[in-house]
Scaffold this active site. Structure first.
Site: not given
Length: 603
Positions: A256, A332, A399
């Site tokens: 991440d 990410h 995202e």
């Protein structure tokens, strides 16, 4: 659970202080196993309502003829799993390997008389029938679920666990271990209340027949090790508690923005740079006033070597758990891009983000307009596939901030060349290109539900997390995608389970109580039977922004993990929250003795 027959058993459920040395019979509720079995029948007294299991028990394993021709690899794997089962049984009985009273796994060639004398018989039979499951559920269990099914039979002669696979045998053993622990828990309570309770070392088990199979094939838990790192030993401890409650998927969130956690030999900077970040004492994720901190910065991080990762995969497999690695893309990826900025859409150097946020100008998305980006990722995934044998590899897809793509000339050229109408289509192009690469190697991708934006590869499976994206479940199955329910409300265990007053800092977005986890409906409403067949099951998740040590993580995990287990294993019509809750003190007491931290039950 279907319970048939009189509920007459001996001291397993005697009230504290009752003398059961003479084998007196009492009438009580059926034993409570977590997760609740599909079928449990108790035959009544018939001259003996219990079986006394000597801690010096002999364990015998036998296979039917059709299973004798195993490959060397299959035989070795089976032997290793049986050894794990032997060790777990010894632990429950209080006998140590090599000590007096050691359990012995006798070989297939043992004489029939030895089988009859065995206290615990394990039988592997690919043709084993589960007629009672069909009767209880009014339909035959899915063939795929029968590979995890088991039968547990206890009569005056001993204990027999039967299954079609060694995984089923392992699950049957977990149910037996809970029966053993229930007896020991009751005996301990009795010794506290009175001294007249029997002091025999034998384990008294009720006579019963269990036939059991899961409701869902995907019963998982995800742990984020990027925001905070957990050692290999701590991961194994997590796997132990998962296996006790028959969870079979460990989703390992390895990368991440805040850290890359797995050694990749071809790209050493992923761990020499991407696995470490600078933190300041007292800093908390999402802290709005980092300027108030004055401590000396320190280096935080860690990573798993490939050897450690392989050992965790092996350790999990022996306990019926498949490890699914997650390598985040296209977003990410700030930690990876701190190590190799050439694959970002800015190409500029940046640091690994920390709990206080991102360096100005930092980029979290790979650049799809650079062909070398895909070479980089394919090389990484080649090493990932060599470590993890799972059919599925999770690639994130959530995202994705497309701001930098919109400002990047190479992305615009790619969109024009490929006829991509918008940036959602560019995201799908990215994910599908990686998906096809993995398909060429016999693997399939899983993505978070944002991956549905655009035209996703048909073979992709979706993990649904956005509780506010109400149409995502139907969209996923309507397009033929496999579906895994990880709805953040209530399956994100990094969110408050009570309070928030008196509770550790947690994500505030929903109150995910124990009962809410238990009662949550995994199967989305409004699906056709064909669409329902695409629902693999569900899992919970812990994102670790606020939990820097295993004690904090376990507090958020337990006892909610047990509620998740029963939600995913037990048929909806058989779930019983009051009965489940009543069994928790016993289980939590045991988990505490094993060194787990948990939230105490509300009085």
């Amino acid at each position: 659970m279907a319970v048939l027959g009189p509920q007459s058993i001996t001291s397993l459920f005697a009230a504290p202080g009752v003398d059961t040395a003479a084998g007196s019979v009492i009438t009580q509720e059926a034993p409570r196993i977590i997760p609740e079995p599909a079928y449990l029948s108790m035959p009544g007294n018939n001259g003996s309502a219990s079986y006394r299991l000597d801690p010096a028990a002999t364990v015998h394993f036998q296979m039917t003829k059709s299973l004798k021709k195993l490959s060397k690899q299959e035989a070795a794997s089976l032997k290793d799993r049986l050894r794990v089962m032997q060790q777990e049984l010894q632990t429950a009985l209080g006998t140590a390997a090599g000590a007096a009273g050691e359990s012995r796994l006798r070989k297939q060639a043992a004489k029939t008389a030895q089988v009859r004398q065995a206290a615990v018989l394990l039988e592997l039979n690919p043709d084993l029938d589960f007629k009672q499951l069909t009767a209880v559920n009014n339909e035959a269990p899915k063939a795929s679920l029968l590979s995890e099914a088991y039968r547990l039979h206890i009569d005056p002669q001993g204990v027999k666990i039967s299954a079609r696979s060694s995984t089923g045998l392992y699950y049957g053993l977990q149910s037996l271990l809970q029966l053993i622990d229930q007896y020991k828990y009751t005996q301990a309570a009795g010794r506290t209340a009175a001294t007249s309770v029997e002091q025999s070392t034998d384990i008294v088990l009720p006579l019963l027949e269990v036939q059991d199979a899961p409701a869902y094939s995907w019963r998982g838990f995800m742990l984020d090790v990027s925001r905070h790192f957990y050692t290999a030993a701590e991961i194994k401890k997590l796997l132990d508690v998962m296996s006790r409650y028959k969870l079979n998927i460990f989703h390992w969130h390895l990368t991440d923005d805040q850290g890359w956690r797995l050694q990749i030999r071809r790209y050493p900077k992923l761990t020499s740079v991407g696995a470490w970040r600078e933190e300041i004492p007292g800093s908390v994720f999402f802290n709005k006033r980092p300027d108030t901190l004055t401590g000396t910065p320190y280096r935080y991080g860690g990573f798993y070597t490939q050897k450690e990762a392989r050992e965790i995969v092996r350790y999990a497999a022996l306990r019926g758990i498949t490890v699914i690695p997650e390598i985040e893309l296209p977003g990410h990826a700030a930690a990876a891009l701190a190590a190799y900025p050439a694959y970002s859409s800015s190409g500029k150097a940046q640091s690994v983000p920390n709990s206080m946020g991102y360096q100005k100008g930092a980029v979290s998305e790979y650049n799809p307009g650079n062909p070398a980006t895909f070479t980089f990722l394919e090389n990484i995934l080649t090493e990932i596939m060599d470590i993890f044998p799972s059919t599925y590899i999770h690639i994130g897809g959530d995202e994705v901030d497309k701001t930098n793509w919109k400002q990047n000339a190479s992305c615009k050229r790619l969109m024009q060349k490929e006829g991509l109408k918008d940036y959602e289509a560019l995201q799908s192009y990215f994910i599908n290109k990686i998906g096809r690469f993995l398909e060429q190697h016999g693997r399939k991708i899983i993505g978070w539900d944002e991956a549905l934006e655009g035209n996703l590869l048909p073979s992709a499976t979706i993990t649904y997390w956005r509780s506010y994206a109400k149409k995502a479940p139907l969209k996923a199955v309507s397009e033929g995608h496999g579906f895994i329910n990880v709805c953040s409300d209530p399956l994100y265990f990094n969110r408050y389970q009570a309070g928030p007053a008196g509770e550790p800092l947690a994500a505030p977005h929903s109150m995910n109580t124990l009962e809410k986890v238990y009662q949550y409906q995994i199967m989305p409403d409004g699906l056709t039977k064909e669409q329902q067949s695409l629902v693999k099951g569900g899992q919970a998740a812990i994102w670790t922004e606020f939990f820097s040590d295993p004690e904090g993580m376990e507090y958020m995990l337990l006892p909610r993990l047990l509620a998740l287990s029963e939600n995913l294993w037990t048929q909806e019509k058989n779930k019983d929250y009051p009965a489940f809750y009543q069994a928790l003190p016993r289980e939590l007491t045991l988990l505490g003795r094993l060194g787990y931290h948990y939230r105490k039950l509300d009085k």
